[in-house]
Design a protein around this motif. Structure first.
Motif, short mmCIF file in Angstrom:
data_model
loop_
_atom_site.label_atom_id
_atom_site.label_comp_id
_atom_site.label_asym_id
_atom_site.label_seq_id
_atom_site.Cartn_x
_atom_site.Cartn_y
_atom_site.Cartn_z
N ASP A 175 -4.94 -8.44 2.33
CA ASP A 175 -6.07 -8.99 1.56
C ASP A 175 -7.28 -8.06 1.61
N ASP A 176 -7.01 -6.79 1.85
CA ASP A 176 -8.05 -5.76 1.83
C ASP A 176 -7.54 -4.60 0.97
N GLU A 177 -8.22 -4.36 -0.14
CA GLU A 177 -7.76 -3.37 -1.12
C GLU A 177 -7.60 -1.98 -0.52
N GLU A 178 -8.36 -1.70 0.52
CA GLU A 178 -8.30 -0.39 1.17
C GLU A 178 -6.90 -0.06 1.68
N PHE A 179 -6.11 -1.11 1.99
CA PHE A 179 -4.80 -0.89 2.60
C PHE A 179 -3.66 -1.04 1.61
N VAL A 180 -3.97 -1.06 0.32
CA VAL A 180 -2.93 -1.03 -0.71
C VAL A 180 -2.56 0.42 -0.92
N VAL A 181 -1.45 0.83 -0.34
CA VAL A 181 -1.10 2.26 -0.34
C VAL A 181 0.14 2.58 -1.18
N SER A 182 0.88 1.54 -1.61
CA SER A 182 2.08 1.77 -2.41
C SER A 182 2.46 0.48 -3.11
N ASP A 183 3.53 0.55 -3.91
CA ASP A 183 3.98 -0.65 -4.61
C ASP A 183 4.67 -1.63 -3.66
#
Length: 424
Positions: free
Chosen positions: A57-65
């Protein structure tokens, strides 16, 4: 991502985990946040260890699909669990109470497993995180799920019921537990009874101890209930044959000799018998199941060590369970008996009164060799040995551990009194 879409993903990867130390390959990792940690920071680690997806729930940790962003991970976990429960065929047994929940859960599970594909709450995962994880462990072929529900404040059981939607329910008892959160014994009764309120609102089956006047009063006038009793012929009768020290009962002409000590475990056995009979488990299978159950995990566990006969009941404690343990211990034969009692937590303003009550009770029961451990017990007025910390106890026993004694070890989880075993 919508919950229904996430559920379809979960059906392909049907294992939910919240701890990167226990990652199951091809599972879905839920990056929960706590006071001391941020699970988002471990999302990549979970993927590296074999998780199929990570929910953050933190966009910073969206690193891949393989990383799925949601508004709130905990809320998503709960919504997914509820959605999954409503798409499962399994019948749910909701279980709560002040004492004996986990033991009763194990007994019910082992009895029903004789006839049904049954799953149950693992360990003590009975809160707003544990209940969703239990619900997500239900599989397509699961027939019954025994879901333990814990609470330390009002509204929590009602919330857990909204997730689990139990078909049946049972409350072990109402005792002096979590008084800090519930405010009083009356608050405990109201809070735990939220399970009854849910079931009555949907006319679902309630199992109950008909010898408990509080439960009788709560369920007065409700028709869809089934009780057990020692003597009341209107209910399913189960005869108490004694606990010397192990609970023995008679039901339908069968004598069942358990490996559980204490009168209080009679009621726990009765709940399992009642549900087994209601769900048509043969009485001989019920007998085999109960007689084969051995308590573990610091709950009324019997241990022999260096000539000592030890009753290890250090998983948790409150005034009600402490009283029951002491009364049972007093009846056990032995000339060299020692009780190690640790502080009871979450008692709020009643803490001093309740700890003094336990110290006085031990004296009334003529228990001569008692060690009281913890800051609350240290403030009591008593002639017993008082030790403010576990370290003080360790120093006290150093070089002179008990030998050939019958020992009771009882205290709240935070006291971790199972460490006494290392001192013996």
């Amino acid at each position: 991502m919508k919950i229904e879409d996430l559920h379809q993903l979960f059906l392909k990867f049907p294992y939910a985990t919240t701890d990167t130390r226990k990652i199951i390959e091809k599972s879905i990792f839920f990056a929960l946040k706590g006071n001391q940690f941020n699970g988002n920071e471990f999302a990549q680690n979970a993927l590296d260890k074999g998780a199929a997806y990570a929910i953050v729930d933190d966009e910073e940790f969206v690193v891949s699909d393989k990383t799925i962003l949601v508004t709130n991970v905990l809320q998503t976990l709960q919504e997914l669990a509820c959605y999954h429960r409503n798409h499962c065929k399994a019948k749910i047994i909701g279980l709560t109470g002040s004492n004996g929940k986990t033991t009763t859960k194990e007994l019910i599970s082992i009895v029903l497993s004789k006839k049904y594909r049954t799953i149950a709450t693992k360990g003590n995962l009975n809160n707003h995180i544990g209940v969703p994880l239990t619900l997500l462990s239900i599989r397509e072929n699961t027939e019954i799920a025994v879901v333990e529900m814990g609470a330390n404040h009002m509204g929590e059981i009602a919330f857990l019921c909204s997730l689990a939607q139990p078909d049946y329910g049972y409350i072990t008892n109402f005792g002096k537990a979590h008084l800090e959160g519930f405010g009083s014994e009356e608050g405990v009764i109201l809070g735990k009874s939220e399970l009854y309120e849910f079931l009555m609102g949907k006319n679902r089956t309630i199992f109950f101890n008909a010898d408990d006047p509080v439960q009788q009063k709560k369920l007065n006038g409700y028709g869809n209930k089934l009780g057990f009793s020692r003597e009341n012929g209107e209910n399913y009768q189960i005869k108490f044959e004694g606990a010397h020290p192990f609970v023995t009962l008679e039901v339908a002409g069968q004598i069942i000799r358990s490996k559980l000590i204490g009168n209080y475990n009679f009621m726990n056995c009765c709940a399992a018998v009642l549900m087994g009979k209601y769900l048509e488990v043969p009485i001989l299978d019920i007998k085999i199941a109960l007689e084969g159950f051995t308590p573990q995990n610091n709950r009324s566990q019997i241990i022999e060590k260096n000539g000592n006969h030890i009753i290890l009941d250090a998983y948790n404690a409150n005034p009600t369970s402490m009283k029951a343990a002491l009364e049972t211990f007093e009846k056990i034969p032995g000339n060299n008996k020692i009780a190690f009692l640790g502080d009871m937590f979450e008692l709020g303003e009643t803490a001093h009164k309740e700890h003094q009550y336990i110290a006085n009770l031990a004296k009334e029961l003529n228990l001569n060799n008692v060690y009281l451990v913890g800051s609350n017990f240290n403030r009591t007025n008593t002639t017993y040995t008082k030790l403010g910390t576990f370290h003080d106890l360790k120093s006290k026993l150093a070089g002179n551990p008990p030998k050939n004694a019958t020992i009771l070890i009882k205290g709240s989880r935070g006291m971790a009194l199972e460490r006494i075993l290392d001192l013996l």
